[in-house]
Design a protein around this motif. Structure first.
Motif, PDB file in Angstrom:
ATOM      1  N   VAL A   1       7.334  13.557   1.962  1.00  0.00           N
ATOM      2  CA  VAL A   1       7.185  12.535   0.917  1.00  0.00           C
ATOM      3  C   VAL A   1       8.030  12.856  -0.309  1.00  0.00           C
ATOM      4  O   VAL A   1       8.338  11.966  -1.100  1.00  0.00           O
ATOM      5  CB  VAL A   1       5.704  12.373   0.510  1.00  0.00           C
ATOM      6  CG1 VAL A   1       4.864  11.925   1.675  1.00  0.00           C
ATOM      7  CG2 VAL A   1       5.160  13.659  -0.079  1.00  0.00           C
ATOM      8  N   LEU A   2       8.416  14.140  -0.482  1.00  0.00           N
ATOM      9  CA  LEU A   2       9.179  14.524  -1.667  1.00  0.00           C
ATOM     10  C   LEU A   2      10.521  13.804  -1.728  1.00  0.00           C
ATOM     11  O   LEU A   2      10.942  13.354  -2.797  1.00  0.00           O
ATOM     12  CB  LEU A   2       9.396  16.040  -1.680  1.00  0.00           C
ATOM     13  CG  LEU A   2      10.187  16.578  -2.869  1.00  0.00           C
ATOM     14  CD1 LEU A   2       9.422  16.362  -4.173  1.00  0.00           C
ATOM     15  CD2 LEU A   2      10.498  18.060  -2.683  1.00  0.00           C
ATOM     16  N   ILE A   3      11.179  13.672  -0.575  1.00  0.00           N
ATOM     17  CA  ILE A   3      12.486  13.002  -0.548  1.00  0.00           C
ATOM     18  C   ILE A   3      12.344  11.552  -0.997  1.00  0.00           C
ATOM     19  O   ILE A   3      13.133  11.051  -1.802  1.00  0.00           O
ATOM     20  CB  ILE A   3      13.093  13.084   0.859  1.00  0.00           C
ATOM     21  CG1 ILE A   3      13.339  14.550   1.235  1.00  0.00           C
ATOM     22  CG2 ILE A   3      14.396  12.301   0.931  1.00  0.00           C
ATOM     23  CD1 ILE A   3      13.813  14.740   2.654  1.00  0.00           C
ATOM     24  N   MET A   4      11.323  10.873  -0.480  1.00  0.00           N
ATOM     25  CA  MET A   4      11.084   9.489  -0.879  1.00  0.00           C
ATOM     26  C   MET A   4      10.758   9.386  -2.364  1.00  0.00           C
ATOM     27  O   MET A   4      11.153   8.428  -3.036  1.00  0.00           O
ATOM     28  CB  MET A   4       9.953   8.887  -0.049  1.00  0.00           C
ATOM     29  CG  MET A   4      10.358   8.478   1.338  1.00  0.00           C
ATOM     30  SD  MET A   4      11.560   7.133   1.289  1.00  0.00           S
ATOM     31  CE  MET A   4      11.760   6.817   3.040  1.00  0.00           C
ATOM     32  N   CYS A   5      10.055  10.382  -2.887  1.00  0.00           N
ATOM     33  CA  CYS A   5       9.735  10.373  -4.318  1.00  0.00           C
ATOM     34  C   CYS A   5      10.989  10.437  -5.168  1.00  0.00           C
ATOM     35  O   CYS A   5      11.123   9.710  -6.155  1.00  0.00           O
ATOM     36  CB  CYS A   5       8.834  11.566  -4.655  1.00  0.00           C
ATOM     37  SG  CYS A   5       7.146  11.351  -4.140  1.00  0.00           S
TER      38      CYS A   5
ATOM     39  N   GLN B   1       0.835  -1.216   0.000  1.00  0.00           N
ATOM     40  CA  GLN B   1       0.000   0.000   0.000  1.00  0.00           C
ATOM     41  C   GLN B   1       0.863   1.257   0.000  1.00  0.00           C
ATOM     42  O   GLN B   1       0.618   2.199  -0.751  1.00  0.00           O
ATOM     43  CB  GLN B   1      -0.922  -0.025   1.208  1.00  0.00           C
ATOM     44  CG  GLN B   1      -1.784   1.215   1.370  1.00  0.00           C
ATOM     45  CD  GLN B   1      -1.236   2.149   2.425  1.00  0.00           C
ATOM     46  OE1 GLN B   1      -1.043   1.763   3.564  1.00  0.00           O
ATOM     47  NE2 GLN B   1      -0.990   3.392   2.051  1.00  0.00           N
ATOM     48  N   TYR B   2       1.899   1.266   0.821  1.00  0.00           N
ATOM     49  CA  TYR B   2       2.794   2.420   0.878  1.00  0.00           C
ATOM     50  C   TYR B   2       3.568   2.571  -0.437  1.00  0.00           C
ATOM     51  O   TYR B   2       3.727   3.688  -0.943  1.00  0.00           O
ATOM     52  CB  TYR B   2       3.763   2.246   2.046  1.00  0.00           C
ATOM     53  CG  TYR B   2       4.780   3.356   2.192  1.00  0.00           C
ATOM     54  CD1 TYR B   2       4.386   4.687   2.232  1.00  0.00           C
ATOM     55  CD2 TYR B   2       6.138   3.071   2.286  1.00  0.00           C
ATOM     56  CE1 TYR B   2       5.311   5.699   2.370  1.00  0.00           C
ATOM     57  CE2 TYR B   2       7.075   4.089   2.425  1.00  0.00           C
ATOM     58  CZ  TYR B   2       6.652   5.396   2.470  1.00  0.00           C
ATOM     59  OH  TYR B   2       7.586   6.395   2.597  1.00  0.00           O
ATOM     60  N   GLY B   3       4.008   1.468  -0.988  1.00  0.00           N
ATOM     61  CA  GLY B   3       4.734   1.514  -2.248  1.00  0.00           C
ATOM     62  C   GLY B   3       3.871   2.034  -3.392  1.00  0.00           C
ATOM     63  O   GLY B   3       4.333   2.836  -4.210  1.00  0.00           O
ATOM     64  N   LEU B   4       2.621   1.602  -3.455  1.00  0.00           N
ATOM     65  CA  LEU B   4       1.726   2.071  -4.512  1.00  0.00           C
ATOM     66  C   LEU B   4       1.420   3.559  -4.361  1.00  0.00           C
ATOM     67  O   LEU B   4       1.298   4.285  -5.361  1.00  0.00           O
ATOM     68  CB  LEU B   4       0.429   1.260  -4.498  1.00  0.00           C
ATOM     69  CG  LEU B   4       0.550  -0.194  -4.965  1.00  0.00           C
ATOM     70  CD1 LEU B   4      -0.754  -0.942  -4.732  1.00  0.00           C
ATOM     71  CD2 LEU B   4       0.931  -0.257  -6.445  1.00  0.00           C
ATOM     72  N   LEU B   5       1.296   4.021  -3.110  1.00  0.00           N
ATOM     73  CA  LEU B   5       1.081   5.447  -2.882  1.00  0.00           C
ATOM     74  C   LEU B   5       2.298   6.260  -3.338  1.00  0.00           C
ATOM     75  O   LEU B   5       2.155   7.308  -3.973  1.00  0.00           O
ATOM     76  CB  LEU B   5       0.796   5.698  -1.407  1.00  0.00           C
ATOM     77  CG  LEU B   5       0.302   7.105  -1.038  1.00  0.00           C
ATOM     78  CD1 LEU B   5      -1.102   7.330  -1.581  1.00  0.00           C
ATOM     79  CD2 LEU B   5       0.324   7.302   0.471  1.00  0.00           C
ATOM     80  N   LEU B   6       3.487   5.750  -3.023  1.00  0.00           N
ATOM     81  CA  LEU B   6       4.708   6.407  -3.492  1.00  0.00           C
ATOM     82  C   LEU B   6       4.774   6.423  -5.016  1.00  0.00           C
ATOM     83  O   LEU B   6       5.248   7.393  -5.620  1.00  0.00           O
ATOM     84  CB  LEU B   6       5.937   5.691  -2.934  1.00  0.00           C
ATOM     85  CG  LEU B   6       6.377   6.020  -1.510  1.00  0.00           C
ATOM     86  CD1 LEU B   6       7.596   5.195  -1.137  1.00  0.00           C
ATOM     87  CD2 LEU B   6       6.671   7.505  -1.355  1.00  0.00           C
ATOM     88  N   PHE B   7       4.306   5.351  -5.633  1.00  0.00           N
ATOM     89  CA  PHE B   7       4.334   5.298  -7.094  1.00  0.00           C
ATOM     90  C   PHE B   7       3.477   6.400  -7.704  1.00  0.00           C
ATOM     91  O   PHE B   7       3.866   7.014  -8.705  1.00  0.00           O
ATOM     92  CB  PHE B   7       3.847   3.939  -7.586  1.00  0.00           C
ATOM     93  CG  PHE B   7       3.544   3.920  -9.062  1.00  0.00           C
ATOM     94  CD1 PHE B   7       4.571   3.956  -9.993  1.00  0.00           C
ATOM     95  CD2 PHE B   7       2.237   3.883  -9.520  1.00  0.00           C
ATOM     96  CE1 PHE B   7       4.305   3.964 -11.352  1.00  0.00           C
ATOM     97  CE2 PHE B   7       1.955   3.887 -10.875  1.00  0.00           C
ATOM     98  CZ  PHE B   7       2.998   3.923 -11.795  1.00  0.00           C
TER      99      PHE B   7
ATOM    100  N   SER C   1      -2.113  14.934  -6.253  1.00  0.00           N
ATOM    101  CA  SER C   1      -3.216  15.406  -5.413  1.00  0.00           C
ATOM    102  C   SER C   1      -4.128  14.261  -4.978  1.00  0.00           C
ATOM    103  O   SER C   1      -4.585  14.227  -3.831  1.00  0.00           O
ATOM    104  CB  SER C   1      -4.026  16.475  -6.156  1.00  0.00           C
ATOM    105  OG  SER C   1      -4.619  15.944  -7.326  1.00  0.00           O
ATOM    106  N   ILE C   2      -4.377  13.310  -5.868  1.00  0.00           N
ATOM    107  CA  ILE C   2      -5.196  12.150  -5.490  1.00  0.00           C
ATOM    108  C   ILE C   2      -4.494  11.338  -4.417  1.00  0.00           C
ATOM    109  O   ILE C   2      -5.124  10.852  -3.466  1.00  0.00           O
ATOM    110  CB  ILE C   2      -5.504  11.280  -6.725  1.00  0.00           C
ATOM    111  CG1 ILE C   2      -6.416  12.027  -7.689  1.00  0.00           C
ATOM    112  CG2 ILE C   2      -6.154   9.960  -6.313  1.00  0.00           C
ATOM    113  CD1 ILE C   2      -6.660  11.295  -8.990  1.00  0.00           C
ATOM    114  N   ALA C   3      -3.166  11.195  -4.538  1.00  0.00           N
ATOM    115  CA  ALA C   3      -2.406  10.494  -3.504  1.00  0.00           C
ATOM    116  C   ALA C   3      -2.573  11.173  -2.153  1.00  0.00           C
ATOM    117  O   ALA C   3      -2.762  10.514  -1.124  1.00  0.00           O
ATOM    118  CB  ALA C   3      -0.928  10.436  -3.899  1.00  0.00           C
ATOM    119  N   GLY C   4      -2.509  12.497  -2.138  1.00  0.00           N
ATOM    120  CA  GLY C   4      -2.709  13.220  -0.885  1.00  0.00           C
ATOM    121  C   GLY C   4      -4.111  13.056  -0.337  1.00  0.00           C
ATOM    122  O   GLY C   4      -4.308  12.947   0.885  1.00  0.00           O
TER     123      GLY C   4
END
Length: 287
Positions: free
Chosen positions: A224-228, A15-21, A204-207
């Motif tokens: 989250v920007l750093i992880m992106c 779930q976290y990985g898909l959100l990051l994607f 925006s949808i992710a947020g």
């Protein structure tokens, strides 16, 4: 760790990985196709979360808040692209970094003026508030499965758009050779606007869908920007497929790292990035 706990952490990591994607896909599209380093990308994630919180209270519907908030975010993104980003496509990356870094502060001040500096909670929609029992003491929230499902649907839609449609063909052509694409009569400015709107919409949808889980608070986009950027670097700059695989890898390493090695969990993702770049400096997949 028994099997049930392992399953829960595996679902959390996916779930976290898909959100990051969803975040990284927009970032890598904007950079890979438009050549713009957008440090303000996380601000649109924050914008989506705040819009979901405020619109859900006003409209009384979380689903309606997502629809209206996405439309507003895309319109705002198109306005920003037309007024600012369009003039920086041919500029040096340092100019783009300075512009987008300044936009982070502008967006933070606007957020403070409009919504204040308090932390807000967005309740999970009643329809998705249930949990699936796994054992007598452990269960898994339906809303997290909903988040994963939304991300998967959008990922599939993004793949079909880029790979199977005429618009996707134009986007790929513009990324490969902008001058030749323009000489064939394709409106590359329109293509860039569409790509930018697509990236902002995904962020925006992710947020919005993350707001009920992570709450809504100042500077949430910067975290989250750093992880992106880590995901984009690992996957390969400009590669959407690489962003998906890298996001899932980062999700696995980060989630299981916090459970198994909590003392070192903060650096495990960066160790993964260093290991990938050591053997494949261009990332897992080229553009």
């Amino acid at each position: 760790m028994d099997f049930v706990n392992f399953l829960i952490q595996l679902l959390n990591s996916v779930q976290y990985g898909l959100l990051l994607f969803m975040l990284a896909a927009g970032l890598t599209l904007i950079f890979g196709i438009m050549g713009v380093v957008n440090l303000a990308h996380g601000s649109f994630y924050m914008l989506g979360a705040y819009l979901a919180w405020s619109l859900a209270a006003q409209l009384g519907s979380f689903a309606l808040a997502i629809v209206v908030g996405t439309a507003f975010s895309v319109a705002f993104g198109l306005l920003i692209e037309r007024l600012l980003f369009r003039h920086f496509y041919h500029r040096d990356h340092l100019d783009q970094v300075l512009l987008t870094f300044g936009l982070i502060y502008v967006f933070e001040e606007l957020r403070s003026m409009i919504w204040g500096d308090d932390v807000h909670g967005l309740p999970v929609p009643e329809l998705l508030a249930a949990s699936i029992p796994l054992t007598e003491n452990l269960s898994y929230p339906v809303y997290r499965l909903f988040m994963s499902g939304v991300c998967l649907v959008l990922a599939l839609g993004l793949y079909l758009l880029i790979s199977k449609t005429r618009l996707g063909m134009k986007i790929r052509a513009g990324a490969f050779n902008r001058e030749m694409t323009e000489s064939l009569g394709i409106n590359i400015k329109l293509i860039h606007s569409v790509v930018f709107a697509l990236g902002i919409g995904l962020a925006s949808i992710a947020g919005m869908i993350a707001a009920p889980v992570s709450s809504v608070y100042p500077n949430m986009g910067s975290q989250v920007l750093i992880m992106c950027f880590v995901v984009v670097v690992i996957g390969g700059i400009g590669s959407v497929r690489g962003a998906l695989i890298a996001a899932l890898l980062v999700g696995l390493v980060d989630t299981f790292g916090k459970v198994l090695l909590p003392q070192a969990s903060g650096m495990l993702v960066y160790v993964l990035m260093a290991a990938v770049l050591l053997y494949k400096p261009e990332g897992l997949f080229k553009q």
